[in-house]
Design an enzyme around this catalytic site. Sequence first.
Site, PDB file in Angstrom:
ATOM      1  N   VAL A 218      -9.785   3.811   0.232  1.00  0.00           N
ATOM      2  CA  VAL A 218      -9.664   3.080   1.500  1.00  0.00           C
ATOM      3  C   VAL A 218     -10.401   3.795   2.634  1.00  0.00           C
ATOM      4  CG1 VAL A 218      -8.047   2.118   3.187  1.00  0.00           C
ATOM      5  CG2 VAL A 218      -7.512   2.019   0.743  1.00  0.00           C
TER       6      VAL A 218
ATOM      7  N   ASP B 186      -6.783   8.260  13.898  1.00  0.00           N
ATOM      8  CA  ASP B 186      -6.686   9.475  13.090  1.00  0.00           C
ATOM      9  C   ASP B 186      -8.065   9.952  12.716  1.00  0.00           C
ATOM     10  OD1 ASP B 186      -3.777   9.435  12.753  1.00  0.00           O
ATOM     11  OD2 ASP B 186      -4.223   7.523  11.817  1.00  0.00           O
TER      12      ASP B 186
ATOM     13  N   ARG C  10      -5.518   3.542  17.504  1.00  0.00           N
ATOM     14  CA  ARG C  10      -6.462   2.543  17.047  1.00  0.00           C
ATOM     15  C   ARG C  10      -5.895   1.117  17.063  1.00  0.00           C
ATOM     16  NH1 ARG C  10     -10.913   1.681  13.552  1.00  0.00           N
ATOM     17  NH2 ARG C  10     -10.434  -0.037  12.174  1.00  0.00           N
TER      18      ARG C  10
ATOM     19  N   LYS D  90       6.333   1.062  11.683  1.00  0.00           N
ATOM     20  CA  LYS D  90       5.328   1.296  12.727  1.00  0.00           C
ATOM     21  C   LYS D  90       4.208   0.264  12.625  1.00  0.00           C
ATOM     22  CE  LYS D  90       1.946   4.581  12.125  1.00  0.00           C
ATOM     23  NZ  LYS D  90       0.625   3.968  12.379  1.00  0.00           N
ATOM     24  N   ASN D  91       3.714   0.050  11.405  1.00  0.00           N
ATOM     25  CA  ASN D  91       2.540  -0.807  11.251  1.00  0.00           C
ATOM     26  C   ASN D  91       2.856  -2.291  11.391  1.00  0.00           C
ATOM     27  OD1 ASN D  91       1.033   1.471  11.006  1.00  0.00           O
ATOM     28  ND2 ASN D  91       0.641   1.287   8.805  1.00  0.00           N
TER      29      ASN D  91
ATOM     30  N   ASP E 212      -1.731   5.558   2.784  1.00  0.00           N
ATOM     31  CA  ASP E 212      -0.861   6.362   3.656  1.00  0.00           C
ATOM     32  C   ASP E 212       0.232   7.096   2.876  1.00  0.00           C
ATOM     33  OD1 ASP E 212      -2.384   5.427   5.737  1.00  0.00           O
ATOM     34  OD2 ASP E 212      -0.826   4.173   6.636  1.00  0.00           O
TER      35      ASP E 212
HETATM   36  C1  UD1 Z   1      -3.926  -0.049   8.886  1.00  0.00           C
HETATM   37  C2  UD1 Z   1      -2.778   0.913   9.115  1.00  0.00           C
HETATM   38  C3  UD1 Z   1      -3.063   2.269   8.497  1.00  0.00           C
HETATM   39  C4  UD1 Z   1      -3.426   2.100   7.026  1.00  0.00           C
HETATM   40  C5  UD1 Z   1      -4.537   1.056   6.853  1.00  0.00           C
HETATM   41  C6  UD1 Z   1      -4.829   0.767   5.389  1.00  0.00           C
HETATM   42  C7  UD1 Z   1      -1.874   0.199  11.231  1.00  0.00           C
HETATM   43  C8  UD1 Z   1      -1.618   0.510  12.649  1.00  0.00           C
HETATM   44  N1  UD1 Z   1      -2.563   1.087  10.536  1.00  0.00           N
HETATM   45  O1  UD1 Z   1      -5.053   0.492   9.559  1.00  0.00           O
HETATM   46  O2  UD1 Z   1      -1.897   3.081   8.624  1.00  0.00           O
HETATM   47  O3  UD1 Z   1      -3.900   3.348   6.532  1.00  0.00           O
HETATM   48  O4  UD1 Z   1      -4.153  -0.171   7.474  1.00  0.00           O
HETATM   49  O5  UD1 Z   1      -3.697   0.301   4.739  1.00  0.00           O
HETATM   50  O6  UD1 Z   1      -1.410  -0.803  10.695  1.00  0.00           O
HETATM   51  N2  UD1 Z   1     -13.029  -1.091   7.918  1.00  0.00           N
HETATM   52  C9  UD1 Z   1     -14.365  -1.380   8.144  1.00  0.00           C
HETATM   53  N3  UD1 Z   1     -14.667  -2.344   9.051  1.00  0.00           N
HETATM   54  C10 UD1 Z   1     -13.731  -3.041   9.721  1.00  0.00           C
HETATM   55  C11 UD1 Z   1     -12.369  -2.757   9.482  1.00  0.00           C
HETATM   56  C12 UD1 Z   1     -12.028  -1.776   8.574  1.00  0.00           C
HETATM   57  O7  UD1 Z   1     -15.234  -0.772   7.554  1.00  0.00           O
HETATM   58  O8  UD1 Z   1     -14.080  -3.907  10.530  1.00  0.00           O
HETATM   59  C13 UD1 Z   1     -12.659  -0.039   6.951  1.00  0.00           C
HETATM   60  C14 UD1 Z   1     -11.986   1.127   7.651  1.00  0.00           C
HETATM   61  O9  UD1 Z   1     -12.951   2.018   8.172  1.00  0.00           O
HETATM   62  C15 UD1 Z   1     -11.185   1.741   6.548  1.00  0.00           C
HETATM   63  C16 UD1 Z   1     -10.798   0.537   5.703  1.00  0.00           C
HETATM   64  O10 UD1 Z   1     -11.683  -0.508   6.073  1.00  0.00           O
HETATM   65  O11 UD1 Z   1     -11.982   2.601   5.786  1.00  0.00           O
HETATM   66  C17 UD1 Z   1      -9.353   0.083   5.887  1.00  0.00           C
HETATM   67  O12 UD1 Z   1      -9.161  -0.246   7.209  1.00  0.00           O
HETATM   68  P1  UD1 Z   1      -8.048  -1.304   7.672  1.00  0.00           P
HETATM   69  O13 UD1 Z   1      -7.427  -1.953   6.504  1.00  0.00           O
HETATM   70  O14 UD1 Z   1      -8.677  -2.144   8.718  1.00  0.00           O
HETATM   71  O15 UD1 Z   1      -6.981  -0.349   8.324  1.00  0.00           O
HETATM   72  P2  UD1 Z   1      -6.344  -0.390   9.780  1.00  0.00           P
HETATM   73  O16 UD1 Z   1      -5.939  -1.774  10.117  1.00  0.00           O
HETATM   74  O17 UD1 Z   1      -7.202   0.349  10.725  1.00  0.00           O
END
Ligand code: UD1
Length: 415
Positions: free
Chosen positions: A327, A116, A92, A22-23, A305
């Site tokens: 995370v 989520d 998202r 999925k990701n 996850d």
């Molecule tokens: C992706 C995955 C998700 C997984 C996550 C971490 C997809 C569709 N989803 O989500 O399943 O749980 O990686 O492995 O691929 N953050 C900030 N500022 C930002 C960006 C992120 O503070 O600009 C924080 C987020 O709030 C979160 C953490 O960083 O607490 C991790 O986020 P990120 O690695 O960006 O996850 P996603 O890409 O949203």
Amino acid sequence: MDSIRVIGGRPLSGEVAVHGAKNAVLKHMVAMLLAPGRYRLENVPGILDVDIMGEVLDHVGATCTRRESVVEVDVPESLNPEAPLELVRKMRASILILGALLARVGSARVALPGGDDFGSRPIGMHLDGLEQMGAVFELRHGVLEASAPNGLAGTDIFLEFPSVGATENLLLAAVLATGKTTIGNAAREPELADLASLLNQMGAKVDGAGTSTIEVMGVPSLSPADHKVVADRLVAGTYALAAAASGGEITVLGCDPGFLRMELRKMQAAGCDVERGDDWFSVTGPERPEPQDIATLPYPGFHTDMHPQMVAFLARATGTSLVTENVYAARFRYIGELNRMGADIQTDGQHVVVRGVEELSGCEVDGCDIRAAAALTIAGLAAEGETIVHDAEHIDRGYDGFVDTLRNLGADIDR
Ligand code: UD1
């Protein structure tokens, strides 16, 4: 609302072939907006999030057609650079069209993302990086209006945290920017490396994806490509934990065990027998696991996850485990549900203290989100009696044929 009904106590046994991630596939679909033409993606899972991303692409002007595990995407010359609120709210990952549309069209209007329910998930790092490349943002009535008045230009970006989404958004923007972009402290996820490999097939010049420094030399244009999506390690890990929690055994086919190095190591330390091949692994569960200390971290650390499923497994450990969530600020709603099944779990800030109990007992629980619903089903497989997991639609966002797969492994389960 659908429910999953499972009667615990039957050890699972057999083989599972894992579908595409999925990701990865969601990002691949967005990457296709970077060049007009016809694309073909193989190993695409039949999951809800792919359908939602298909709707996002439709809105932008592309056409997605699915035949079993193949999705074909037709991308026109001219795009409508807008992601509608009702779709972005659902998923998202839609925020990634920001980087792709800025690169291809020079502007984008994207509603701010939902996703989520595990705490606020800001996108500051996405926007900071894109700004450094020349993008300008304005937030109006919940919609982010982005433009690149002078185009996007490569630059050195160093992320505060190896955010998966921020790394991907910047990568999508950088492939068509002028000059060289370096992304430091980049996420190293295998799905991101798979995205870079698709981009390179399209003619991009991306180096170092899968390491913490990614270098991108911008090119003037890209062309369509066909690609097979990398295996879903989270699906692989979930079935492995389901089998282990039931005291059974499983062989997982089509997934490099290196993608789950830390997760398999913890399962082994907990008493599982683990065997590894090139693109398969097998796990045999213990009668009861030994307690473990685990901290979730960006790849190659223990995946956030996989946290709820691991806690469901450790709920029956012979002692106390400590799982630290690094995370997300809040990913704990499933805990109250596990405790209703007789687990003894408490949180203290980011720490989850899991005091192992001898037996879980089935009851009605709320699925909360994708991995929570998977975790509660795992607990149900290990519990005495009947468990009903409500809001089972969450499972459809990330697992293709979840209930059938578990039934084929010998679970007493239906939807
Ligand atoms: C992706 C995955 C998700 C997984 C996550 C971490 C997809 C569709 N989803 O989500 O399943 O749980 O990686 O492995 O691929 N953050 C900030 N500022 C930002 C960006 C992120 O503070 O600009 C924080 C987020 O709030 C979160 C953490 O960083 O607490 C991790 O986020 P990120 O690695 O960006 O996850 P996603 O890409 O949203």
